[in-house]
Scaffold this active site. Sequence first.
Site, PDB file in Angstrom:
ATOM      1  CE  LYS A   1      -0.188 -13.076  -8.857  1.00 37.36           C
ATOM      2  NZ  LYS A   1      -0.046 -11.985  -7.868  1.00 37.36           N
TER       3      LYS A   1
ATOM      4  CB  SER B   1      -2.717 -12.551  -4.878  1.00 41.15           C
ATOM      5  OG  SER B   1      -1.752 -11.765  -5.568  1.00 41.15           O
TER       6      SER B   1
ATOM      7  CB  SER C   1       0.522 -10.387  -3.814  1.00 40.57           C
ATOM      8  OG  SER C   1      -0.784 -10.296  -3.339  1.00 40.57           O
TER       9      SER C   1
HETATM   10  N1  GLN Z   1      -3.339  -9.313   0.177  1.00 44.99           N
HETATM   11  C1  GLN Z   1      -3.524  -7.994  -0.360  1.00 44.99           C
HETATM   12  C2  GLN Z   1      -4.910  -7.857  -0.922  1.00 44.99           C
HETATM   13  O1  GLN Z   1      -5.692  -8.708  -0.738  1.00 44.99           O
HETATM   14  C3  GLN Z   1      -2.460  -7.707  -1.356  1.00 44.99           C
HETATM   15  C4  GLN Z   1      -2.706  -8.317  -2.672  1.00 44.99           C
HETATM   16  C5  GLN Z   1      -1.592  -8.094  -3.634  1.00 44.99           C
HETATM   17  O2  GLN Z   1      -0.491  -7.654  -3.277  1.00 44.99           O
HETATM   18  N2  GLN Z   1      -1.891  -8.329  -4.894  1.00 44.99           N
HETATM   19  O3  GLN Z   1      -5.235  -6.910  -1.541  1.00 44.99           O
END
Ligand code: GLN
Length: 482
Positions: free
Chosen positions: A76, A151, A175
Amino acid sequence: MQYKSVIEILGAIKKKDISSSELTRYYLNQIKEKDADLNCFITVTEEAAISKAQEIDNEISKGVIKPLSGLPIAQKDIFCTKGIKTSCGSKMLDNFISPYDATVIEKLNNAGTIMLGKTNMDEFAMGSSNETSFYGPVKNPWDKDYVPGGSSGGSASAVAARIVPCSTGTDTGGSIRQPASLCGICGLKPTYGRVSRYGMIAFASSLDQAGLFTTDALDAAVLLKEISGHDPKDSTSSNVDVPDYYNYCINNDKKAFTIGIPDEFINDLNEDVKKSFYDAVKILEGIGCKIKKIKLEHTGLGVSAYQVVAPAECSSNLSRFDGVRFGHRSDKASTLEELYRESRSEGFGKEVKRRILVGTYALSAGYYDAYYLKAQKVRNLITQDFNNAFNDVDLILGPTTPDKAFKIGEKMNDPIAMYLSDVYTVSTNLAGLPAMSIPMGFKDKLPLGLQIIGNHFDEKNILKLCHLYQKETDWHIQEPNC
Ligand code: GLN
């Protein structure tokens, strides 16, 4: 590809049925063929991958075999990689070449993996659909009109499309698990502190945790061992022994786990997800697990608490991007104040700005008690609920997401709807618990995920249960036609 899993690949390399160079070239070709459309990668490190693969082949010919010798992997783009662009999905870091490797990267490099490239992601890991990336949305390989989740959307989509055998991700509120669920693969978020955060670009430091995407639980077991452990460079990393997860999964006798199902996770589920979920429960009962209804009374407040704590921490973490020390610098500014303002205005996207504003507000004098402190108290109650539950059960089970993947564009103008994608995942981050999503079926030809939550540092039993489930089912070996 005849070798489907990480374990098969490692076995074939060890037996010299295939060389690391051949494998690397195979996956690089897959990326060339399919990624123009999927958009999983921000950077493909072709040259470096080929030369590392040759190095590994030379080692193998001399009898040097490391735990992950020759395994291709995608990272990532939130992990710092020495000499390679590390963008975090943002224009702000579009020109940033990291001078050092994150601990996760270093450990995986030292274990013998071949990095194929850096994967696309929501900007600074803020999002649930991969649409906030400066580099454009990633597509879901099961249907390219749909999001892969976020994400870590690039990492998840790439594994689902089989253009890489495994990848890394990070999970602050879901995410890893949410994109794993929407893409039909396995996504493991370890206990907070199990894996070093050093060199992982910070979003919300008390929640962020690095983890993995694979096609099955045993692959995750093998990889988790390599990335786990105490790191003196991360004061929040824990000094807890790292078990041999793989051997624990395969060698122990079948275990009759007591599994808790929280009412709060299933009361509002739609019929299709509920059906897949209870089919999975039946399979687990069939292998000897005992099911218990439990209550996680405060989990419904998870998204609200998370959307105060995470933005508050991000507003502080992202203050370092000022146009002076890192990344994008505006050329429109003539004073220092203008330099900060213009660089940040140009460098950050809409969602990141929204989070910084919310977080700064929640931390400001006069509002701190009303929002931040309140959210921290709710966080405590959520953690206590889990602690109480783990007095009675070994593991907790629920769906990973309320529904299958949604269409690209569908939720971009409705942040609340987007935030609610994480309704079943954020509580475990607030409590620092490990959890994993594995495929449990399909709805309208799009995958659904089953979430298994464990007690702190009990990844081994999560992995074991997932492995037992995967011995009985074939959801995890189904591949999209993309
Ligand atoms: N979808 C969540 C957010 O927008 C979690 C993001 C993540 O785990 N990095 O914050």
